[in-house]
Design a protein around this motif. Structure first.
Motif, PDB file in Angstrom:
ATOM      1  N   TRP A  86      76.086  28.037   5.380  1.00 10.28           N
ATOM      2  CA  TRP A  86      76.682  29.327   5.695  1.00 10.28           C
ATOM      3  C   TRP A  86      77.607  29.957   4.604  1.00 10.28           C
ATOM      4  CZ3 TRP A  86      76.493  31.352  10.838  1.00 10.28           C
ATOM      5  CH2 TRP A  86      75.734  30.884  11.736  1.00 10.28           C
ATOM      6  N   LEU A  87      77.412  31.266   4.344  1.00 10.00           N
ATOM      7  CA  LEU A  87      78.258  31.874   3.463  1.00 10.00           C
ATOM      8  C   LEU A  87      78.469  33.064   4.192  1.00 10.00           C
ATOM      9  CD1 LEU A  87      76.760  31.830  -0.076  1.00 10.00           C
ATOM     10  CD2 LEU A  87      78.793  30.813   0.656  1.00 10.00           C
ATOM     11  N   GLN A  88      80.021  33.403   4.178  1.00 11.25           N
ATOM     12  CA  GLN A  88      80.460  34.725   4.866  1.00 11.25           C
ATOM     13  C   GLN A  88      79.814  34.914   6.497  1.00 11.25           C
ATOM     14  OE1 GLN A  88      83.149  36.539   3.419  1.00 11.25           O
ATOM     15  NE2 GLN A  88      82.913  34.615   1.936  1.00 11.25           N
ATOM     16  N   GLY A  89      79.604  33.580   7.030  1.00  6.56           N
ATOM     17  CA  GLY A  89      79.316  33.864   8.338  1.00  6.56           C
ATOM     18  C   GLY A  89      77.900  34.160   8.515  1.00  6.56           C
ATOM     19  N   ILE A  90      77.138  34.188   7.333  1.00  7.23           N
ATOM     20  CA  ILE A  90      75.673  34.348   7.480  1.00  7.23           C
ATOM     21  C   ILE A  90      74.922  32.830   7.109  1.00  7.23           C
ATOM     22  CG2 ILE A  90      73.688  35.602   6.495  1.00  7.23           C
ATOM     23  CD1 ILE A  90      75.846  37.348   7.691  1.00  7.23           C
ATOM     24  N   PRO A  91      73.746  32.550   8.160  1.00  7.94           N
ATOM     25  CA  PRO A  91      73.180  31.673   7.935  1.00  7.94           C
ATOM     26  C   PRO A  91      72.074  31.307   6.930  1.00  7.94           C
ATOM     27  CG  PRO A  91      72.431  32.187  10.063  1.00  7.94           C
ATOM     28  CD  PRO A  91      73.634  33.303   9.217  1.00  7.94           C
ATOM     29  N   PHE A  92      71.906  30.329   6.103  1.00  7.41           N
ATOM     30  CA  PHE A  92      70.803  30.243   4.991  1.00  7.41           C
ATOM     31  C   PHE A  92      70.087  28.884   4.985  1.00  7.41           C
ATOM     32  CE2 PHE A  92      73.789  33.452   3.297  1.00  7.41           C
ATOM     33  CZ  PHE A  92      73.203  34.616   3.139  1.00  7.41           C
ATOM     34  N   TYR A  93      68.770  29.146   5.152  1.00  8.62           N
ATOM     35  CA  TYR A  93      68.204  27.839   4.832  1.00  8.62           C
ATOM     36  C   TYR A  93      68.221  27.236   3.365  1.00  8.62           C
ATOM     37  CZ  TYR A  93      64.063  24.635   4.444  1.00  8.62           C
ATOM     38  OH  TYR A  93      63.420  23.423   4.178  1.00  8.62           O
ATOM     39  N   VAL A  94      68.170  25.941   3.514  1.00  9.81           N
ATOM     40  CA  VAL A  94      68.379  25.172   2.118  1.00  9.81           C
ATOM     41  C   VAL A  94      67.856  24.006   2.413  1.00  9.81           C
ATOM     42  CG1 VAL A  94      70.632  24.358   2.470  1.00  9.81           C
ATOM     43  CG2 VAL A  94      69.731  24.632   0.226  1.00  9.81           C
ATOM     44  N   ASP A  95      67.020  23.552   1.002  1.00  7.51           N
ATOM     45  CA  ASP A  95      66.597  22.245   0.980  1.00  7.51           C
ATOM     46  C   ASP A  95      66.663  21.858  -0.387  1.00  7.51           C
ATOM     47  OD1 ASP A  95      64.601  22.671  -0.373  1.00  7.51           O
ATOM     48  OD2 ASP A  95      63.209  22.997   1.537  1.00  7.51           O
ATOM     49  N   ILE A 105      81.337  34.297  -5.471  1.00  6.01           N
ATOM     50  CA  ILE A 105      80.786  35.800  -5.641  1.00  6.01           C
ATOM     51  C   ILE A 105      80.681  36.314  -4.193  1.00  6.01           C
ATOM     52  CG2 ILE A 105      78.991  37.351  -6.644  1.00  6.01           C
ATOM     53  CD1 ILE A 105      78.961  35.542  -8.932  1.00  6.01           C
ATOM     54  N   ALA A 106      80.046  35.432  -3.365  1.00  9.50           N
ATOM     55  CA  ALA A 106      79.774  35.986  -1.824  1.00  9.50           C
ATOM     56  C   ALA A 106      81.032  36.278  -1.403  1.00  9.50           C
ATOM     57  CB  ALA A 106      79.438  34.587  -0.950  1.00  9.50           C
ATOM     58  N   GLU A 107      82.401  35.823  -1.420  1.00  6.02           N
ATOM     59  CA  GLU A 107      83.499  36.355  -1.097  1.00  6.02           C
ATOM     60  C   GLU A 107      83.927  37.617  -1.635  1.00  6.02           C
ATOM     61  OE1 GLU A 107      87.000  34.015  -1.858  1.00  6.02           O
ATOM     62  OE2 GLU A 107      86.108  32.267  -1.286  1.00  6.02           O
ATOM     63  N   LEU A 108      83.635  37.923  -3.063  1.00  7.04           N
ATOM     64  CA  LEU A 108      83.919  39.331  -3.575  1.00  7.04           C
ATOM     65  C   LEU A 108      83.082  40.485  -3.202  1.00  7.04           C
ATOM     66  CD1 LEU A 108      84.533  37.479  -7.212  1.00  7.04           C
ATOM     67  CD2 LEU A 108      86.143  38.049  -5.319  1.00  7.04           C
ATOM     68  N   ILE A 109      81.742  40.009  -2.857  1.00  5.33           N
ATOM     69  CA  ILE A 109      80.742  40.829  -2.158  1.00  5.33           C
ATOM     70  C   ILE A 109      81.430  41.511  -0.833  1.00  5.33           C
ATOM     71  CG2 ILE A 109      78.716  41.398  -1.187  1.00  5.33           C
ATOM     72  CD1 ILE A 109      77.179  39.334  -3.322  1.00  5.33           C
ATOM     73  N   ALA A 110      81.749  40.501  -0.115  1.00  2.73           N
ATOM     74  CA  ALA A 110      82.285  40.693   1.440  1.00  2.73           C
ATOM     75  C   ALA A 110      83.639  41.635   1.181  1.00  2.73           C
ATOM     76  CB  ALA A 110      82.479  39.555   2.070  1.00  2.73           C
ATOM     77  N   ASP A 111      84.558  41.184   0.439  1.00  2.63           N
ATOM     78  CA  ASP A 111      85.804  42.089   0.437  1.00  2.63           C
ATOM     79  C   ASP A 111      85.944  43.118  -0.561  1.00  2.63           C
ATOM     80  OD1 ASP A 111      86.339  40.836  -2.254  1.00  2.63           O
ATOM     81  OD2 ASP A 111      87.910  39.318  -1.487  1.00  2.63           O
ATOM     82  N   GLY A 112      84.774  43.628  -1.147  1.00  2.00           N
ATOM     83  CA  GLY A 112      84.678  44.857  -1.940  1.00  2.00           C
ATOM     84  C   GLY A 112      85.533  44.258  -3.233  1.00  2.00           C
TER      85      GLY A 112
END
Length: 297
Positions: A86-95, A105-112
């Motif tokens: 999970w990043l910023q409350g969004i689920p992602f598949y990973v293996d 960078i995920a934080e910085l996208i979310a908070d502008g």
């Protein structure tokens, strides 16, 4: 057995195993809670205090114990066991084909945080070293008017990214390409996001098993961690639009970065890990660097 008792048992098992964390959790209790909730099929935001007295059946308890034991025995990141991060409350598949997503960078996208450097002409965004595609997805969600290209050298990682792009219904706005650095990414780009391989050789040798389980090419940055970054900063300006910026994550390598680029003017962006993990650099600054290098100054 109650939820509280099972959580305590799982936490104690992880504590006794002396595992390493950092792939979405910070310690044994957080990881025990995550794995327990995931195996039970409960929402990950379940209030465990409210659920503490809930009685679990043996059919519920045993699979949780088995998953915890797999974590201990394999030393794989929990996300590889659940195939979910999970990043910023969004689920992602990973293996195992891609690094576990955890970019600041995920934080910085979310908070502008770097929105002031963007404009109404920002349209073409490149997520270089896209891995499982999480930053490309988050960027497309944050800025509905943009088009995103996710690029990676690893065809395996791109296959994982395709799963996430399709999962979030963004195949019309995110394209994925195989590229060695910027080689297949001519641009011009209005924004480049990059969480590259930046771990220096000394740190690579000391990584715990959980990190060694990830693709080495997504982590190892050479002797000082700057091998990929040198290529990127040398090539980027020619592929950027006049007002473009590059947002670059370098983790704990600020000292090596500044030693490699002592004259480069950058802006350090604040995130939850501090003010020396992620930087922003303009096309103009990159051009100035290239000119200085050309004249040997």
């Amino acid at each position: 057995m109650t939820v509280q008792e099972l959580l305590a048992e799982c936490t104690a098992r992880l504590e006794a195993a002396s595992l390493a964390y950092g792939h979405g959790t910070t310690g044994p209790r957080d990881e025990a809670a995550w794995l327990m909730l995931w195996q039970l099929g409960w929402p990950l935001d379940t209030d465990l205090d409210e659920a503490a007295a809930t009685i679990l059946s043996q059919e519920q308890v045993e699979p949780v114990r088995q998953l915890i034991e797999r974590r201990v025995q394999t030393r794989q990141p929990a996300a590889y066991l659940t195939h979910e991060a999970w990043l910023q409350g969004i689920p992602f598949y990973v293996d195992e084909r891609a690094i576990v997503p955890r970019s600041f960078i995920a934080e910085l996208i979310a908070d502008g945080s770097f929105d002031p450097w963007l404009s109404d002409t920002t349209r073409q965004v490149l997520d270089l070293c896209t891995g499982n595609g999480s930053l490309a997805v988050l960027a497309a969600m944050a800025w509905p008017e943009i088009e995103v290209t996710g690029a990676d050298l690893s065809a395996d990682a791109l296959a994982v990214a395709r799963i996430n792009v399709d999962r979030h219904g963004l195949s019309e706005r995110i394209r994925l390409i195989e590229s060695d650095g910027l080689a297949a990414c001519p641009g011009p780009w209005d924004l480049i996001l990059c969480n590259p391989p930046y771990v220096n050789a000394h740190s690579m040798a000391a990584l715990p098993a959980e990190y060694r389980a990830e693709p080495e090419m997504a982590l190892a940055g050479g002797r000082d961690g700057m091998d990929f970054v040198r290529r990127l900063l040398s090539d980027a300006a020619a592929r950027m639009s006049p007002t473009a910026v590059l947002v670059l994550e370098i983790g704990n390598e600020r000292g090596h970065f500044e030693a490699a680029f002592p004259t480069l003017e950058v802006v350090w962006l604040s995130c939850s890990a501090g003010e020396d993990q992620v930087l922003l650099v303009t096309r103009e600054s990159l051009q100035t660097l290239a000119q200085a290098e050309a004249f040997g100054t």
